[in-house]
Design a protein around this motif. Structure first.
Motif, PDB file in Angstrom:
ATOM      1  N   GLU A 157      62.733  44.946  38.057  1.00  0.00           N
ATOM      2  CA  GLU A 157      63.036  45.297  36.665  1.00  0.00           C
ATOM      3  C   GLU A 157      63.877  44.237  35.955  1.00  0.00           C
ATOM      4  OE1 GLU A 157      65.946  47.563  39.348  1.00  0.00           O
ATOM      5  OE2 GLU A 157      63.791  47.279  39.290  1.00  0.00           O
ATOM      6  N   ASN A 158      64.431  43.281  36.700  1.00  0.00           N
ATOM      7  CA  ASN A 158      65.218  42.200  36.098  1.00  0.00           C
ATOM      8  C   ASN A 158      64.363  41.019  35.654  1.00  0.00           C
ATOM      9  OD1 ASN A 158      67.526  43.674  36.569  1.00  0.00           O
ATOM     10  ND2 ASN A 158      68.080  42.563  38.419  1.00  0.00           N
ATOM     11  N   PHE A 159      63.077  41.063  35.944  1.00  0.00           N
ATOM     12  CA  PHE A 159      62.211  39.923  35.684  1.00  0.00           C
ATOM     13  C   PHE A 159      60.909  40.363  35.011  1.00  0.00           C
ATOM     14  CE2 PHE A 159      64.573  39.147  39.633  1.00  0.00           C
ATOM     15  CZ  PHE A 159      65.358  38.074  39.211  1.00  0.00           C
ATOM     16  N   ILE A 160      60.216  39.410  34.391  1.00  0.00           N
ATOM     17  CA  ILE A 160      58.913  39.663  33.796  1.00  0.00           C
ATOM     18  C   ILE A 160      57.863  39.474  34.889  1.00  0.00           C
ATOM     19  CG2 ILE A 160      57.239  38.892  32.070  1.00  0.00           C
ATOM     20  CD1 ILE A 160      59.691  37.849  30.450  1.00  0.00           C
ATOM     21  N   THR A 161      57.043  40.489  35.113  1.00  0.00           N
ATOM     22  CA  THR A 161      56.032  40.413  36.169  1.00  0.00           C
ATOM     23  C   THR A 161      54.813  39.615  35.695  1.00  0.00           C
ATOM     24  OG1 THR A 161      55.088  42.518  35.481  1.00  0.00           O
ATOM     25  CG2 THR A 161      56.744  42.591  37.216  1.00  0.00           C
ATOM     26  N   PRO A 162      54.076  39.022  36.625  1.00  0.00           N
ATOM     27  CA  PRO A 162      52.894  38.241  36.251  1.00  0.00           C
ATOM     28  C   PRO A 162      51.810  39.102  35.613  1.00  0.00           C
ATOM     29  CG  PRO A 162      53.453  37.899  38.562  1.00  0.00           C
ATOM     30  CD  PRO A 162      54.295  39.012  38.066  1.00  0.00           C
ATOM     31  N   LEU A 163      51.039  38.491  34.743  1.00  0.00           N
ATOM     32  CA  LEU A 163      49.862  39.138  34.172  1.00  0.00           C
ATOM     33  C   LEU A 163      48.788  39.266  35.249  1.00  0.00           C
ATOM     34  CD1 LEU A 163      48.194  40.089  31.677  1.00  0.00           C
ATOM     35  CD2 LEU A 163      47.518  37.685  31.395  1.00  0.00           C
ATOM     36  N   ILE A 164      48.640  38.219  36.052  1.00  0.00           N
ATOM     37  CA  ILE A 164      47.631  38.135  37.105  1.00  0.00           C
ATOM     38  C   ILE A 164      48.286  37.518  38.327  1.00  0.00           C
ATOM     39  CG2 ILE A 164      45.429  37.070  37.794  1.00  0.00           C
ATOM     40  CD1 ILE A 164      44.950  36.629  34.724  1.00  0.00           C
ATOM     41  N   GLU A 165      47.905  37.955  39.506  1.00  0.00           N
ATOM     42  CA  GLU A 165      48.327  37.278  40.730  1.00  0.00           C
ATOM     43  C   GLU A 165      47.261  37.466  41.797  1.00  0.00           C
ATOM     44  OE1 GLU A 165      51.512  39.064  43.233  1.00  0.00           O
ATOM     45  OE2 GLU A 165      51.702  40.460  41.548  1.00  0.00           O
ATOM     46  N   TYR A 166      47.208  36.515  42.710  1.00  0.00           N
ATOM     47  CA  TYR A 166      46.316  36.662  43.856  1.00  0.00           C
ATOM     48  C   TYR A 166      46.901  35.920  45.049  1.00  0.00           C
ATOM     49  CZ  TYR A 166      44.152  32.044  42.815  1.00  0.00           C
ATOM     50  OH  TYR A 166      43.915  30.713  42.593  1.00  0.00           O
ATOM     51  N   ASP A 167      46.471  36.326  46.241  1.00  0.00           N
ATOM     52  CA  ASP A 167      47.008  35.731  47.467  1.00  0.00           C
ATOM     53  C   ASP A 167      46.109  34.605  47.962  1.00  0.00           C
ATOM     54  OD1 ASP A 167      44.848  36.902  48.839  1.00  0.00           O
ATOM     55  OD2 ASP A 167      46.006  38.689  49.294  1.00  0.00           O
ATOM     56  N   HIS A 168      46.459  34.037  49.083  1.00  0.00           N
ATOM     57  CA  HIS A 168      45.740  32.890  49.638  1.00  0.00           C
ATOM     58  C   HIS A 168      44.668  33.295  50.645  1.00  0.00           C
ATOM     59  CE1 HIS A 168      49.152  29.869  48.570  1.00  0.00           C
ATOM     60  NE2 HIS A 168      48.555  30.383  47.520  1.00  0.00           N
ATOM     61  N   MET A 169      44.244  34.544  50.599  1.00  0.00           N
ATOM     62  CA  MET A 169      43.167  34.997  51.476  1.00  0.00           C
ATOM     63  C   MET A 169      41.887  34.240  51.142  1.00  0.00           C
ATOM     64  SD  MET A 169      44.538  37.500  53.331  1.00  0.00           S
ATOM     65  CE  MET A 169      43.258  38.610  53.833  1.00  0.00           C
ATOM     66  N   GLN A 170      40.990  34.161  52.060  1.00  0.00           N
ATOM     67  CA  GLN A 170      39.660  33.573  51.883  1.00  0.00           C
ATOM     68  C   GLN A 170      39.721  32.107  51.453  1.00  0.00           C
ATOM     69  OE1 GLN A 170      38.056  36.397  49.070  1.00  0.00           O
ATOM     70  NE2 GLN A 170      37.389  37.765  50.697  1.00  0.00           N
ATOM     71  N   GLY A 171      40.764  31.398  51.881  1.00  0.00           N
ATOM     72  CA  GLY A 171      40.857  29.968  51.618  1.00  0.00           C
ATOM     73  C   GLY A 171      41.398  29.580  50.260  1.00  0.00           C
ATOM     74  N   ARG A 172      41.841  30.556  49.472  1.00  0.00           N
ATOM     75  CA  ARG A 172      42.409  30.242  48.159  1.00  0.00           C
ATOM     76  C   ARG A 172      43.773  29.591  48.330  1.00  0.00           C
ATOM     77  NH1 ARG A 172      40.768  36.161  46.054  1.00  0.00           N
ATOM     78  NH2 ARG A 172      38.548  35.745  45.765  1.00  0.00           N
ATOM     79  N   CYS A 173      44.130  28.688  47.384  1.00  0.00           N
ATOM     80  CA  CYS A 173      45.401  27.977  47.588  1.00  0.00           C
ATOM     81  C   CYS A 173      46.131  27.555  46.326  1.00  0.00           C
ATOM     82  CB  CYS A 173      45.168  26.742  48.448  1.00  0.00           C
ATOM     83  SG  CYS A 173      44.324  25.423  47.552  1.00  0.00           S
ATOM     84  N   SER A 174      45.441  27.376  45.215  1.00  0.00           N
ATOM     85  CA  SER A 174      46.113  26.771  44.072  1.00  0.00           C
ATOM     86  C   SER A 174      45.387  27.129  42.774  1.00  0.00           C
ATOM     87  CB  SER A 174      46.142  25.255  44.250  1.00  0.00           C
ATOM     88  OG  SER A 174      46.761  24.640  43.159  1.00  0.00           O
ATOM     89  N   ILE A 175      46.093  27.787  41.877  1.00  0.00           N
ATOM     90  CA  ILE A 175      45.481  28.247  40.626  1.00  0.00           C
ATOM     91  C   ILE A 175      45.411  27.129  39.589  1.00  0.00           C
ATOM     92  CG2 ILE A 175      47.644  29.045  39.579  1.00  0.00           C
ATOM     93  CD1 ILE A 175      46.019  31.480  38.561  1.00  0.00           C
ATOM     94  N   THR A 176      44.327  27.106  38.867  1.00  0.00           N
ATOM     95  CA  THR A 176      44.185  26.257  37.693  1.00  0.00           C
ATOM     96  C   THR A 176      43.634  27.153  36.599  1.00  0.00           C
ATOM     97  OG1 THR A 176      43.710  24.322  39.038  1.00  0.00           O
ATOM     98  CG2 THR A 176      43.111  24.202  36.722  1.00  0.00           C
ATOM     99  N   GLY A 177      44.306  27.227  35.464  1.00  0.00           N
ATOM    100  CA  GLY A 177      43.893  28.187  34.450  1.00  0.00           C
ATOM    101  C   GLY A 177      43.735  27.592  33.079  1.00  0.00           C
ATOM    102  N   GLY A 178      43.225  28.408  32.181  1.00  0.00           N
ATOM    103  CA  GLY A 178      43.061  28.023  30.795  1.00  0.00           C
ATOM    104  C   GLY A 178      42.218  29.023  30.051  1.00  0.00           C
TER     105      GLY A 178
END
Length: 106
Positions: free
Chosen positions: A58-79
């Motif tokens: 409650e002291n912080f703003i939570t992410p709009l979107i998040e995901y874990d590193h399952m299935q080989g994921r590692c680094s987000i690039t957005g736009g």
């Protein structure tokens, strides 16, 4: 922490930031003036136990979107894409090459 690619919504003018995680989670935040996203204390919605503050969501703003590193994921690039519906956000993962669409809260 490490925002990688920021963009403004074409109608809403909100600032979206794809944030590369530390170890386990990737996230997208809507950036606001003076906003505290819990970076260092939280990685996405996970407590890092790195402090300096307590893990109280409650002291912080939570992410709009998040995901874990399952299935080989590692680094987000957005736009945003101008041809998408208002409020839609397109982003991808660098390691897997997957492309995702966040629209209407899903």
């Amino acid at each position: 922490r490490n925002p990688w690619r920021v963009s403004f919504g074409r109608v809403t003018h909100k600032l979206y930031a794809g944030d590369v995680g530390q170890d386990e989670r990737e996230e997208v935040d809507i950036v606001t003036i003076g906003g505290n996203y819990g970076w260092r204390v939280f990685e996405g919605s996970l407590c890092t136990d790195l402090g300096p503050d307590a893990c109280l969501a409650e002291n912080f703003i939570t992410p709009l979107i998040e995901y874990d590193h399952m299935q080989g994921r590692c680094s987000i690039t957005g736009g945003n894409a101008l041809t998408l519906p208002t409020g839609a956000y397109v982003y991808g993962d660098f390691c897997t090459g997957e492309i995702f669409l966040h629209e209407n809260g899903a």
